[in-house]
Motif scaffolding. Sequence first.
Motif, mmCIF file in Angstrom:
data_model
loop_
_atom_site.group_PDB
_atom_site.id
_atom_site.type_symbol
_atom_site.label_atom_id
_atom_site.label_comp_id
_atom_site.label_asym_id
_atom_site.label_seq_id
_atom_site.Cartn_x
_atom_site.Cartn_y
_atom_site.Cartn_z
ATOM 1 N N PRO A 10 0.867 -1.051 -0.075
ATOM 2 C CA PRO A 10 -0.122 -0.002 -0.079
ATOM 3 C C PRO A 10 0.745 1.176 -0.133
ATOM 4 C CG PRO A 10 -0.845 -1.627 1.692
ATOM 5 C CD PRO A 10 0.482 -2.213 1.139
ATOM 6 N N ALA A 11 0.659 2.081 -0.592
ATOM 7 C CA ALA A 11 1.263 3.521 -0.988
ATOM 8 C C ALA A 11 1.446 4.079 0.419
ATOM 9 C CB ALA A 11 0.714 4.296 -2.095
ATOM 10 N N LYS A 12 2.615 4.770 0.673
ATOM 11 C CA LYS A 12 2.700 5.594 1.977
ATOM 12 C C LYS A 12 2.407 6.944 1.655
ATOM 13 C CE LYS A 12 5.425 4.490 4.907
ATOM 14 N NZ LYS A 12 5.100 4.324 6.345
ATOM 15 N N ARG A 13 2.389 7.984 2.610
ATOM 16 C CA ARG A 13 2.161 9.347 2.376
ATOM 17 C C ARG A 13 3.092 10.018 1.869
ATOM 18 N NH1 ARG A 13 0.719 11.508 7.858
ATOM 19 N NH2 ARG A 13 0.137 13.550 6.543
ATOM 20 N N HIS A 14 4.617 9.289 1.887
ATOM 21 C CA HIS A 14 5.598 10.239 1.261
ATOM 22 C C HIS A 14 6.439 9.566 0.354
ATOM 23 C CE1 HIS A 14 4.954 13.372 4.552
ATOM 24 N NE2 HIS A 14 4.745 12.399 5.302
ATOM 25 N N ILE A 15 7.147 10.332 -0.314
ATOM 26 C CA ILE A 15 8.111 9.707 -1.680
ATOM 27 C C ILE A 15 8.951 8.597 -0.660
ATOM 28 C CG2 ILE A 15 10.255 10.099 -2.707
ATOM 29 C CD1 ILE A 15 8.909 12.791 -3.659
ATOM 30 N N GLN A 16 9.139 7.360 -1.147
ATOM 31 C CA GLN A 16 10.100 6.336 -0.544
ATOM 32 C C GLN A 16 11.573 6.705 -1.149
ATOM 33 O OE1 GLN A 16 8.745 3.969 1.966
ATOM 34 N NE2 GLN A 16 7.566 6.342 1.915
ATOM 35 N N THR A 17 12.457 6.747 -0.478
ATOM 36 C CA THR A 17 13.500 7.119 -0.736
ATOM 37 C C THR A 17 14.668 6.051 -1.124
ATOM 38 O OG1 THR A 17 14.502 7.693 1.424
ATOM 39 C CG2 THR A 17 13.559 9.427 0.040
ATOM 40 N N CYS A 18 14.445 5.123 -0.444
ATOM 41 C CA CYS A 18 15.565 3.763 -0.370
ATOM 42 C C CYS A 18 14.887 2.514 0.124
ATOM 43 C CB CYS A 18 16.608 4.274 0.694
ATOM 44 S SG CYS A 18 18.037 3.149 0.766
ATOM 45 N N CYS A 19 15.681 1.453 0.150
ATOM 46 C CA CYS A 19 15.237 0.007 0.425
ATOM 47 C C CYS A 19 16.342 -0.713 0.831
ATOM 48 C CB CYS A 19 14.118 -0.792 -0.353
ATOM 49 S SG CYS A 19 14.813 -0.899 -2.045
ATOM 50 N N ASP A 20 15.971 -1.652 1.871
ATOM 51 C CA ASP A 20 17.120 -2.935 1.942
ATOM 52 C C ASP A 20 16.251 -4.142 2.450
ATOM 53 O OD1 ASP A 20 19.760 -3.928 2.115
ATOM 54 O OD2 ASP A 20 19.911 -3.547 4.343
ATOM 55 N N VAL A 21 16.782 -5.332 2.055
ATOM 56 C CA VAL A 21 16.515 -6.381 2.492
ATOM 57 C C VAL A 21 17.408 -7.260 3.591
ATOM 58 C CG1 VAL A 21 15.662 -8.683 1.443
ATOM 59 C CG2 VAL A 21 15.073 -6.515 0.156
ATOM 60 N N SER A 22 16.638 -7.840 4.358
ATOM 61 C CA SER A 22 17.197 -8.647 5.475
ATOM 62 C C SER A 22 17.949 -9.715 4.584
ATOM 63 C CB SER A 22 16.318 -9.146 6.746
ATOM 64 O OG SER A 22 15.471 -9.854 6.117
ATOM 65 N N GLN A 23 19.164 -10.356 5.447
ATOM 66 C CA GLN A 23 20.052 -11.283 4.945
ATOM 67 C C GLN A 23 18.956 -12.502 4.608
ATOM 68 O OE1 GLN A 23 22.460 -10.077 3.396
ATOM 69 N NE2 GLN A 23 22.885 -12.264 2.736
ATOM 70 N N ASP A 24 18.060 -12.782 5.426
ATOM 71 C CA ASP A 24 17.392 -14.141 5.515
ATOM 72 C C ASP A 24 16.168 -13.834 4.446
ATOM 73 O OD1 ASP A 24 15.406 -12.398 6.786
ATOM 74 O OD2 ASP A 24 15.702 -13.649 8.743
ATOM 75 N N GLY A 25 16.037 -12.776 3.971
ATOM 76 C CA GLY A 25 15.135 -12.565 2.855
ATOM 77 C C GLY A 25 13.464 -12.219 3.553
ATOM 78 N N ARG A 26 13.413 -12.270 4.593
ATOM 79 C CA ARG A 26 12.200 -12.078 5.419
ATOM 80 C C ARG A 26 11.601 -10.847 5.437
ATOM 81 N NH1 ARG A 26 12.466 -15.340 11.088
ATOM 82 N NH2 ARG A 26 10.374 -14.825 11.042
ATOM 83 N N TYR A 27 12.439 -9.699 5.584
ATOM 84 C CA TYR A 27 12.052 -8.534 5.664
ATOM 85 C C TYR A 27 12.444 -7.403 4.687
ATOM 86 C CZ TYR A 27 10.444 -10.200 10.321
ATOM 87 O OH TYR A 27 9.840 -11.000 11.173
ATOM 88 N N CYS A 28 11.871 -6.484 4.323
ATOM 89 C CA CYS A 28 12.606 -5.369 3.838
ATOM 90 C C CYS A 28 12.028 -3.963 4.472
ATOM 91 C CB CYS A 28 11.925 -5.170 2.341
ATOM 92 S SG CYS A 28 10.454 -4.606 1.955
ATOM 93 N N LEU A 29 13.069 -3.000 4.394
ATOM 94 C CA LEU A 29 12.787 -1.628 5.105
ATOM 95 C C LEU A 29 12.742 -0.733 3.729
ATOM 96 C CD1 LEU A 29 16.093 -1.371 7.491
ATOM 97 C CD2 LEU A 29 13.179 -0.919 7.988
ATOM 98 N N SER A 30 11.934 0.467 4.134
ATOM 99 C CA SER A 30 12.116 1.192 3.211
ATOM 100 C C SER A 30 11.892 2.930 4.040
ATOM 101 C CB SER A 30 10.630 1.521 2.304
ATOM 102 O OG SER A 30 9.416 1.726 3.015
#
Length: 343
Positions: free
Chosen positions: A203-223
């Motif tokens: 689902p779209a966030k309220r603000h521009i998403q600037t960056c992302c990363d994925v955990s080494q186990d592939g279970r989570y991502c960050l934005s």
Amino acid sequence: MGKLQSKSSFHTSKYRADGSEEEAGPVRAVQQHGPAHTGAVTSVAALKPDLCLSGGQDKSVAVCSWRSGAALRRFVGHEREVTKVTSALDSSRVFSASRDKTVMMWELHGTSGPSQHFPGHDLVVTGLAVSPDASQLCTGSRDNTVCKWDTETGECLGRAAISRNLVTHLCWVPGEPYVVQTSEDKTIRIWDSRELQVAHAFPAKRHIQTCCDVSQDGRYCLSSSSGSAGEGGEATLWDLRQTRNRVREYEGHFQTTTSCVFLPRGPALAPSIATASCDSTVKVWDRDTGGCLATLCLEGSGPLASLAACDSSTLLCASFNSGIHVLQLSDHADLALEEVAVF
């Protein structure tokens, strides 16, 4: 490189268990090495075992020892500012994207010129992710497209366009054919690289998403989100498994959060993430509780552009005004983030 110098360390802000802020005094001296780049450093990535890759406004790509600050290789070929750098784990190939609309591949042990070009975008290339085996590359641009490339031949294997999808960052999911992408349209997408199709959009966030990363186990991502005057600027944890829920938010930056990374697990540290912001601060967070564990203000550094985790206690932070900062998570009773060197 330049003469080794010392200067007083900046202050760190630590947080007590009750959430109140505690100012710590100056800590160890900061080792100042000759700069890796002239002008702003726009992107930094960790290389094994103690090397880093960086790109800058000076159009160059540098390979440095983050322990000594020594520049070991410099690659020149882009005609405009380098925007992103990346590499595959245990590969001797590194990649850079640029405002000149191209991506280049460089050999760590080769010549100073590029070993492969990837032209094809119509605007600045802002996303760059390489497959774990370094055989394929995904790129994204402000031209609303994501492209897939064969790194050996330079052939474009696919191109997908989505209206208003101004790409800000790409990250390959470890061990999977999926690539996570953030956008100025406030959406985080998961691409299936095999067919270059969107497999899922959060689902779209309220603000521009600037960056992302994925955990080494592939279970989570960050934005991370853009923001100003305390509005926005949060980082968000997403579940990449079947539920694909928004798990948690990390709020505390005053301006745009430009970078977010998972920290490798350490023997004493709970699962943690780190964020950097245009407000010149780096924050370390408890991934599972959302609590801020440590804050460091890099005064005078200007906007912070990029973070890289070298190991469970060492972070690199690229800045607009003062180069690449080496940050250490102390293992004292109270966790603190300290600057130990800059180059």
